[in-house]
Design a protein around this motif. Structure first.
Motif, PDB file in Angstrom:
ATOM      1  N   VAL A 165      62.689  21.142  -9.235  1.00 52.66           N
ATOM      2  CA  VAL A 165      62.994  21.245  -7.813  1.00 52.66           C
ATOM      3  C   VAL A 165      63.403  19.863  -7.338  1.00 52.66           C
ATOM      4  N   ASP A 166      64.482  19.786  -6.538  1.00 49.14           N
ATOM      5  CA  ASP A 166      64.948  18.486  -6.081  1.00 49.14           C
ATOM      6  C   ASP A 166      64.655  18.299  -4.598  1.00 49.14           C
ATOM      7  N   SER A 167      65.096  17.176  -4.052  1.00 48.69           N
ATOM      8  CA  SER A 167      64.785  16.825  -2.669  1.00 48.69           C
ATOM      9  C   SER A 167      65.412  17.771  -1.662  1.00 48.69           C
ATOM     10  N   SER A 168      66.418  18.559  -2.092  1.00 43.49           N
ATOM     11  CA  SER A 168      67.038  19.543  -1.199  1.00 43.49           C
ATOM     12  C   SER A 168      66.354  20.902  -1.301  1.00 43.49           C
ATOM     13  N   GLN A 169      65.234  20.950  -2.039  1.00 41.23           N
ATOM     14  CA  GLN A 169      64.446  22.171  -2.246  1.00 41.23           C
ATOM     15  C   GLN A 169      65.142  23.185  -3.150  1.00 41.23           C
ATOM     16  N   LYS A 170      66.105  22.721  -3.921  1.00 36.38           N
ATOM     17  CA  LYS A 170      66.781  23.604  -4.868  1.00 36.38           C
ATOM     18  C   LYS A 170      65.921  23.741  -6.121  1.00 36.38           C
ATOM     19  N   VAL A 171      65.562  24.973  -6.433  1.00 35.56           N
ATOM     20  CA  VAL A 171      64.728  25.268  -7.600  1.00 35.56           C
ATOM     21  C   VAL A 171      65.611  25.813  -8.713  1.00 35.56           C
ATOM     22  N   SER A 172      65.430  25.287  -9.944  1.00 40.13           N
ATOM     23  CA  SER A 172      66.256  25.707 -11.075  1.00 40.13           C
ATOM     24  C   SER A 172      65.388  25.924 -12.312  1.00 40.13           C
ATOM     25  N   PHE A 173      65.853  26.854 -13.172  1.00 36.19           N
ATOM     26  CA  PHE A 173      65.209  27.052 -14.462  1.00 36.19           C
ATOM     27  C   PHE A 173      65.608  25.912 -15.400  1.00 36.19           C
ATOM     28  N   VAL A 174      64.640  25.370 -16.121  1.00 38.62           N
ATOM     29  CA  VAL A 174      64.914  24.360 -17.147  1.00 38.62           C
ATOM     30  C   VAL A 174      64.734  24.953 -18.534  1.00 38.62           C
ATOM     31  N   TYR A 175      63.667  25.740 -18.709  1.00 41.66           N
ATOM     32  CA  TYR A 175      63.416  26.405 -19.992  1.00 41.66           C
ATOM     33  C   TYR A 175      62.691  27.712 -19.716  1.00 41.66           C
ATOM     34  N   ALA A 176      63.239  28.817 -20.267  1.00 40.85           N
ATOM     35  CA  ALA A 176      62.644  30.127 -19.997  1.00 40.85           C
ATOM     36  C   ALA A 176      62.701  31.053 -21.203  1.00 40.85           C
ATOM     37  N   ASP A 177      62.958  30.495 -22.393  1.00 44.46           N
ATOM     38  CA  ASP A 177      63.096  31.352 -23.572  1.00 44.46           C
ATOM     39  C   ASP A 177      61.766  31.974 -23.991  1.00 44.46           C
ATOM     40  N   TYR A 178      60.715  31.162 -24.017  1.00 38.91           N
ATOM     41  CA  TYR A 178      59.403  31.641 -24.412  1.00 38.91           C
ATOM     42  C   TYR A 178      58.363  31.233 -23.369  1.00 38.91           C
ATOM     43  N   ASP A 179      57.167  31.731 -23.548  1.00 39.64           N
ATOM     44  CA  ASP A 179      56.082  31.501 -22.596  1.00 39.64           C
ATOM     45  C   ASP A 179      55.610  30.044 -22.677  1.00 39.64           C
ATOM     46  N   VAL A 180      55.900  29.262 -21.652  1.00 38.15           N
ATOM     47  CA  VAL A 180      55.625  27.826 -21.681  1.00 38.15           C
ATOM     48  C   VAL A 180      54.130  27.580 -21.488  1.00 38.15           C
ATOM     49  N   GLU A 181      53.564  26.758 -22.362  1.00 36.58           N
ATOM     50  CA  GLU A 181      52.140  26.436 -22.312  1.00 36.58           C
ATOM     51  C   GLU A 181      51.886  25.009 -21.839  1.00 36.58           C
ATOM     52  N   GLN A 182      52.833  24.113 -22.071  1.00 40.58           N
ATOM     53  CA  GLN A 182      52.668  22.726 -21.633  1.00 40.58           C
ATOM     54  C   GLN A 182      54.032  22.056 -21.603  1.00 40.58           C
ATOM     55  N   ALA A 183      54.194  21.088 -20.700  1.00 41.95           N
ATOM     56  CA  ALA A 183      55.417  20.290 -20.642  1.00 41.95           C
ATOM     57  C   ALA A 183      55.038  18.851 -20.332  1.00 41.95           C
ATOM     58  N   ILE A 184      55.719  17.916 -20.990  1.00 48.25           N
ATOM     59  CA  ILE A 184      55.477  16.485 -20.793  1.00 48.25           C
ATOM     60  C   ILE A 184      56.821  15.801 -20.581  1.00 48.25           C
ATOM     61  N   LEU A 185      56.896  14.939 -19.580  1.00 47.97           N
ATOM     62  CA  LEU A 185      58.099  14.141 -19.329  1.00 47.97           C
ATOM     63  C   LEU A 185      57.875  12.751 -19.920  1.00 47.97           C
ATOM     64  N   SER A 186      58.763  12.340 -20.841  1.00 48.65           N
ATOM     65  CA  SER A 186      58.606  11.051 -21.512  1.00 48.65           C
ATOM     66  C   SER A 186      59.972  10.472 -21.821  1.00 48.65           C
ATOM     67  N   ASN A 187      60.253   9.293 -21.247  1.00 49.05           N
ATOM     68  CA  ASN A 187      61.504   8.576 -21.531  1.00 49.05           C
ATOM     69  C   ASN A 187      62.748   9.446 -21.333  1.00 49.05           C
ATOM     70  N   GLY A 188      62.776  10.160 -20.227  1.00 50.36           N
ATOM     71  CA  GLY A 188      63.951  10.957 -19.915  1.00 50.36           C
ATOM     72  C   GLY A 188      64.062  12.259 -20.676  1.00 50.36           C
ATOM     73  N   LYS A 189      63.042  12.601 -21.443  1.00 54.99           N
ATOM     74  CA  LYS A 189      63.036  13.850 -22.198  1.00 54.99           C
ATOM     75  C   LYS A 189      61.837  14.690 -21.771  1.00 54.99           C
ATOM     76  N   LEU A 190      62.052  15.966 -21.696  1.00 53.54           N
ATOM     77  CA  LEU A 190      60.954  16.909 -21.493  1.00 53.54           C
ATOM     78  C   LEU A 190      60.582  17.494 -22.842  1.00 53.54           C
ATOM     79  N   VAL A 191      59.316  17.400 -23.205  1.00 51.77           N
ATOM     80  CA  VAL A 191      58.835  18.005 -24.447  1.00 51.77           C
ATOM     81  C   VAL A 191      57.994  19.210 -24.069  1.00 51.77           C
ATOM     82  N   VAL A 192      58.367  20.367 -24.612  1.00 51.77           N
ATOM     83  CA  VAL A 192      57.796  21.643 -24.174  1.00 51.77           C
ATOM     84  C   VAL A 192      57.100  22.336 -25.340  1.00 51.77           C
ATOM     85  N   LEU A 193      55.881  22.780 -25.095  1.00 48.83           N
ATOM     86  CA  LEU A 193      55.171  23.645 -26.031  1.00 48.83           C
ATOM     87  C   LEU A 193      55.207  25.059 -25.462  1.00 48.83           C
TER      88      LEU A 193
END
Length: 466
Positions: free
Chosen positions: A377-405
């Motif tokens: 979600v950005d400052s204009s309140q626009k909400v977007s999907f980033v990852y939706a293939d499987y059931d997300v259990e955890q996400a970490i933002l590190s050095n410009g990368k999102l790591v998803v379990l």
């Protein structure tokens, strides 16, 4: 005639570019030994390092050079009256040439074939030797991993302190103990114990951590020297500690309800209130690199309602519809700063991350049955999907990368890396569904699987706790 023969030998040696003696004594990479066995050079991972060990295959079993293995694992070895004694980790193994038995800590262990003397070197079965000194063997990605370093048991909550160390925790009825664990071989040492103190929050460069004690005082601890330093004895409640990008200050939520965003200067211990807008129950604080923009969540609590003419207990009800968690941003760089509500949906919002104080990433867990997804979600309140293939259990933002379990099915989970600029997705690993959490630093990943911490090693995993 003798002179001619000597001349020929001399000419051959010159043509080969070496002496006759060195040419004769040069050993081939693989040399034949008795019973048609051949000495090979096998590669193992031993205590986190790649080691080459001489080995032979006899009667379908691999035997390894006793000298090579004991040197690689750092064991003490003595030979007396034909008996070789090996000591490591308070274990003692005794063996003799041509014997089909080990004596391990005074107990006899039978072998499938005897200790063999080949080319002047003793060769033994690897597994019983490693087990005898208290080590473990695991085959990962086709490579046999050997560990003879005692590993920490029942550790949890791994987080990287630089690329070569992890901090893990153990809890018991006396409080919490934090340990520094070598991310390569699992060697560990006690770092810190507390009863009621906060978690250790690691600095951007991994050399320090900050924490509060049970009274609210703030300390930093040097992860190299393990020395702690009191920064302030102020006893106000402090939560969600966040390091400044340059390591000079700590941001935190202050007060029992987390109403205030404050800054603690590490040089002099001065505390400055940055946001005091009377908005209670702030959580998940994120701070931009310039220290002026904040992203956090606010939880609104359920409302108690009743009939105005009858306040008997039977007429009291609770309105859970207002029990929601929303993401806010706040920019104190504006002339008239105020909180901006970025989301309005009723889903649970977990693992909230923001690098710039403008855009936030979070795991959206629907209030009804359905898979969790990674959203932005950005400052204009626009909400977007980033990852939706499987059931997300955890996400970490590190050095410009999102790591998803994410849970792929009942047996497998996947770990993806997502570029926050391009949106490109890369599958890093398929892991067991028993993996419950991940930690990330750079390209290195640690996972918790069935209570054991594993660190990525090539395309496989290396256990650093048990």
């Amino acid at each position: 005639m003798v002179m001619k023969k000597a001349l020929v030998v001399s000419m051959v040696a010159t043509a080969l570019g070496t002496s006759v003696v060195s040419a004769i004594s040069a050993a081939p990479a693989v040399k034949p030994v008795s019973n048609a066995a051949q000495i090979q050079h096998s590669t193992f991972t031993i205590n986190g390092s790649t080691i080459t060990i001489r080995s032979v295959v006899k009667n379908g079993e691999t035997l390894v050079s006793l000298r090579d293995v004991t040197k690689a694992i750092g064991a003490q070895t003595e030979v007396h009256n034909g008996t070789t004694t090996i000591k490591l980790n308070d274990h003692t193994v005794q063996l003799e040439q041509n014997s089909k038995q080990f004596v391990v800590d005074g107990t006899t262990t039978n072998l499938t074939q005897p200790v063999a003397l080949i080319g002047g070197t003793s060769y033994v079965a690897l597994r019983p030797l490693i087990a005898g000194v208290g080590g473990t063997l695991v085959k990962r990605a086709g490579v046999l991993e050997i560990s003879t370093i005692p590993l920490l048991a029942e550790a949890e909550s791994p987080r990287f302190a630089g690329t070569d160390k992890l901090i893990v925790s153990k809890n018991d009825d006396k409080g919490r103990s934090d340990y520094l664990v070598n991310a390569t071989n699992g060697k560990y040492e006690l770092l810190f114990t507390t009863d009621g103190g906060s978690d250790l929050v690691i600095s951007p460069n991994g050399d320090r951590a900050v924490y509060t004690n049970a009274e609210g005082a703030v300390y930093t601890i040097d992860l190299n020297t393990q020395n702690s330093k009191l920064i302030t004895s102020d006893n106000s409640i402090k939560s969600d500690l966040v390091w400044a990008a340059d390591g000079s200050a700590i941001y935190f939520l202050q007060g029992e309800k987390g109403s205030v965003i404050a800054k603690l200067n590490l040089a002099d211990g001065a505390i400055t209130k940055l946001v005091e807008d009377k908005v209670d129950y702030k959580e998940n604080l994120n701070v931009s690199a310039d220290g002026k923009k904040f992203v956090y969540t606010v939880t609104s609590l359920s409302k108690v309602t009743s009939d105005s003419t009858n306040v008997d207990e039977d007429n009291v009800s609770i309105d859970f519809s207002s029990d929601q968690q929303q993401i806010y941003s706040h920019n104190i760089g504006y002339s008239k700063p105020e909180a901006v509500k970025l989301t309005t949906t009723t889903d649970d919002k977990l693992f909230v991350w923001s690098a710039d104080g403008q855009k936030a990433y979070y795991v959206s867990v629907p209030s009804t049955d359905g898979k969790a997804t990674l959203m932005s979600v950005d400052s204009s309140q626009k909400v977007s999907f980033v990852y939706a293939d499987y059931d997300v259990e955890q996400a970490i933002l590190s050095n410009g990368k999102l790591v998803v379990l994410a849970a792929q099915d009942d047996n497998n989970s996947v770990i993806y890396s997502i570029d926050t600029i391009t949106g490109n997705q890369t599958k890093l690993f398929t892991v067991s569904s028993n993996v419950s959490s991940i930690a990330v630093v750079g390209s290195q990943i640690a996972v918790v699987e069935n209570g054991q911490v594993l660190v990525s090693s090539g395309q496989g995993w290396r256990a650093v706790t048990k």
